[in-house]
Design an enzyme around this catalytic site. Structure first.
Site, short mmCIF file in Angstrom:
data_model
loop_
_atom_site.label_atom_id
_atom_site.label_comp_id
_atom_site.label_asym_id
_atom_site.label_seq_id
_atom_site.Cartn_x
_atom_site.Cartn_y
_atom_site.Cartn_z
N LYS A 95 9.58 24.25 -13.41
CA LYS A 95 8.89 23.48 -14.46
C LYS A 95 7.38 23.74 -14.53
O LYS A 95 6.77 23.56 -15.58
CB LYS A 95 9.14 21.98 -14.27
CG LYS A 95 10.56 21.53 -14.60
CD LYS A 95 10.66 20.02 -14.48
CE LYS A 95 12.03 19.51 -14.84
NZ LYS A 95 12.11 18.04 -14.84
N ASP A 100 10.62 14.84 -20.50
CA ASP A 100 10.85 13.83 -19.44
C ASP A 100 10.05 12.57 -19.76
O ASP A 100 10.52 11.45 -19.56
CB ASP A 100 10.39 14.38 -18.08
CG ASP A 100 11.39 15.34 -17.47
OD1 ASP A 100 12.58 15.29 -17.85
OD2 ASP A 100 10.99 16.16 -16.61
P1 NAP Z 1 9.51 17.56 -7.07
O1 NAP Z 1 8.55 18.19 -8.02
O2 NAP Z 1 10.12 18.35 -5.97
O3 NAP Z 1 8.76 16.29 -6.44
C1 NAP Z 1 9.33 15.46 -5.48
C2 NAP Z 1 8.20 14.81 -4.70
O4 NAP Z 1 8.75 13.84 -3.82
C3 NAP Z 1 7.43 15.84 -3.87
O5 NAP Z 1 6.05 15.61 -4.02
C4 NAP Z 1 7.90 15.51 -2.46
O6 NAP Z 1 6.91 15.75 -1.48
C5 NAP Z 1 8.15 14.03 -2.56
N1 NAP Z 1 9.04 13.57 -1.50
C6 NAP Z 1 10.24 14.09 -1.14
N2 NAP Z 1 10.76 13.37 -0.12
C7 NAP Z 1 9.87 12.40 0.16
C8 NAP Z 1 9.82 11.35 1.13
N3 NAP Z 1 10.81 11.19 2.00
N4 NAP Z 1 8.76 10.54 1.14
C9 NAP Z 1 7.75 10.72 0.25
N5 NAP Z 1 7.71 11.68 -0.70
C10 NAP Z 1 8.78 12.52 -0.73
O7 NAP Z 1 10.72 16.91 -7.88
P2 NAP Z 1 10.67 16.20 -9.32
O8 NAP Z 1 11.09 17.13 -10.36
O9 NAP Z 1 9.36 15.49 -9.44
O10 NAP Z 1 11.88 15.16 -9.17
C11 NAP Z 1 11.76 14.00 -8.37
C12 NAP Z 1 13.01 13.14 -8.50
O11 NAP Z 1 13.17 12.72 -9.84
C13 NAP Z 1 14.31 13.86 -8.11
O12 NAP Z 1 15.15 12.98 -7.45
C14 NAP Z 1 14.92 14.24 -9.45
O13 NAP Z 1 16.32 14.28 -9.39
C15 NAP Z 1 14.48 13.06 -10.30
N6 NAP Z 1 14.38 13.41 -11.73
C16 NAP Z 1 15.16 12.71 -12.59
C17 NAP Z 1 15.11 12.99 -13.93
C18 NAP Z 1 15.96 12.19 -14.88
O14 NAP Z 1 16.12 12.61 -16.02
N7 NAP Z 1 16.45 11.04 -14.47
C19 NAP Z 1 14.26 14.00 -14.41
C20 NAP Z 1 13.47 14.71 -13.49
C21 NAP Z 1 13.54 14.39 -12.15
P3 NAP Z 1 6.83 17.17 -0.73
O15 NAP Z 1 6.14 18.10 -1.65
O16 NAP Z 1 6.05 16.85 0.48
O17 NAP Z 1 8.24 17.62 -0.42
#
Ligand code: NAP
Length: 273
Positions: free
Chosen positions: A69, A105
């Site tokens: 993304k 989003d």
């Molecule tokens: P991303 O860019 O990988 O970001 C995830 C963030 O969460 C990263 O900064 C990561 O930190 C942090 N993280 C992971 N485990 C953690 C923990 N135990 N404690 C604190 N922080 C933690 O992913 P994203 O695209 O933003 O997506 C995030 C979530 O939203 C996912 O679960 C995804 O499935 C969901 N989502 C849902 C939709 C929907 O339509 N409902 C759309 C997009 C995303 P690090 O960098 O340190 O690993």
């Protein structure tokens, strides 16, 4: 509609991609809206090769998921202002070979929170990745007080530099209650259904929890929110609404009401049997 030589190719791209519900949802939209198109999923670690394919085939509408993304942005011909500010593109529209990136989003987030008054409310955004930045964009627009936590503190700081708010370290998190808690991390995502981002005691009675995770449909965080007397919103609304917005952008028209939520609920329940 039968697939023919006129059928337009659309795609969801990512790495991995096997979990994606986008083909199921978009192909259902094509049937119901009488659109001669098909969506297929493509997995490739190289975003450059995927963008080359979008131009070559061509792929008319592309949904983008992790990890592309952000890295896709410099490869596009144009990027919508909102997507640029969020720093995340989840949609590419190919118009006669010109690729423009969008972030839908943020539309999904706005629809999920449409009945929530956010002005002046204290909001904790847990996780500071791409989805969290879209949440922060919406919270800023609505005048909420942003608090950001990420296990990588620097990411929380960067988010706050961009959208305003306070970056919290783990020790500052304990004991604080917020009006709204948004889980924008993968914590609680299947198969780690037993995990939850924050202790139950942090959820305020009468508050709101918005979990971006949609698999499982009801996360532990959501269950505990209800137990604490708070409202819980699942990521399913965001998932469906961001996809409908992708189709609106591509087709340039409204999409009719149809049981898309039920379709995805059924699929997710099937996966858990
Ligand atoms: P991303 O860019 O990988 O970001 C995830 C963030 O969460 C990263 O900064 C990561 O930190 C942090 N993280 C992971 N485990 C953690 C923990 N135990 N404690 C604190 N922080 C933690 O992913 P994203 O695209 O933003 O997506 C995030 C979530 O939203 C996912 O679960 C995804 O499935 C969901 N989502 C849902 C939709 C929907 O339509 N409902 C759309 C997009 C995303 P690090 O960098 O340190 O690993």
């Amino acid at each position: 509609m039968a697939i023919s030589a006129h059928t337009k190719l659309t795609a969801v791209i990512g790495n991995p991609i096997g979990h994606s519900l986008s083909p199921l949802l978009h192909n259902e939209i094509f049937v119901r809206e009488d659109v001669d198109a098909v969506m297929l999923a493509f997995q490739n670690p190289s975003i450059a090769e995927l963008v080359q394919a979008i131009r070559a085939l061509p792929i008319h509408l592309t949904a983008i998921t992790l990890p592309h993304k952000e890295s896709v942005i410099p490869l596009l011909d144009e990027v919508d202002k909102k997507a640029l500010e969020i720093g995340s593109v989840n949609t590419i529209i190919n118009t006669g070979g010109k690729l423009k990136g969008f972030n839908t989003d943020v539309v999904g987030i706005a629809v999920a929170l449409k009945d929530t008054a956010l002005k002046g409310k204290s909001v904790l955004i847990f996780g500071a990745g791409g989805a969290a930045r879209a949440v922060a964009y919406h919270m800023k627009e609505c005048g909420a007080k942003i608090h950001s936590y990420d296990r990588t503190f620097k990411k929380a700081q960067i988010l706050c530099e961009k959208f305003g708010g306070t970056a919290l370290a783990l020790d500052a998190l304990g004991g604080t209650q917020f009006d709204v808690i948004v889980n924008a991390s993968p914590v609680g995502l299947h198969p780690n259904d037993g995990d939850t981002p924050v202790p139950k005691e942090m959820i305020r009675k009468g508050g709101l929890v918005f979990d971006l995770v949609y698999n499982p449909l009801e996360t532990r965080l959501m269950r505990e929110a209800v137990e604490r007397g708070a409202q819980a919103i699942s990521g399913l609304t965001m998932l469906v609404e961001q996809a409908l917005e992708q189709e609106r952008l591509w087709l340039g028209r409204e999409i009719g009401n149809a049981p898309y939520y039920v379709l995805l609920e059924r699929e997710l329940n099937k996966q858990h049997k």
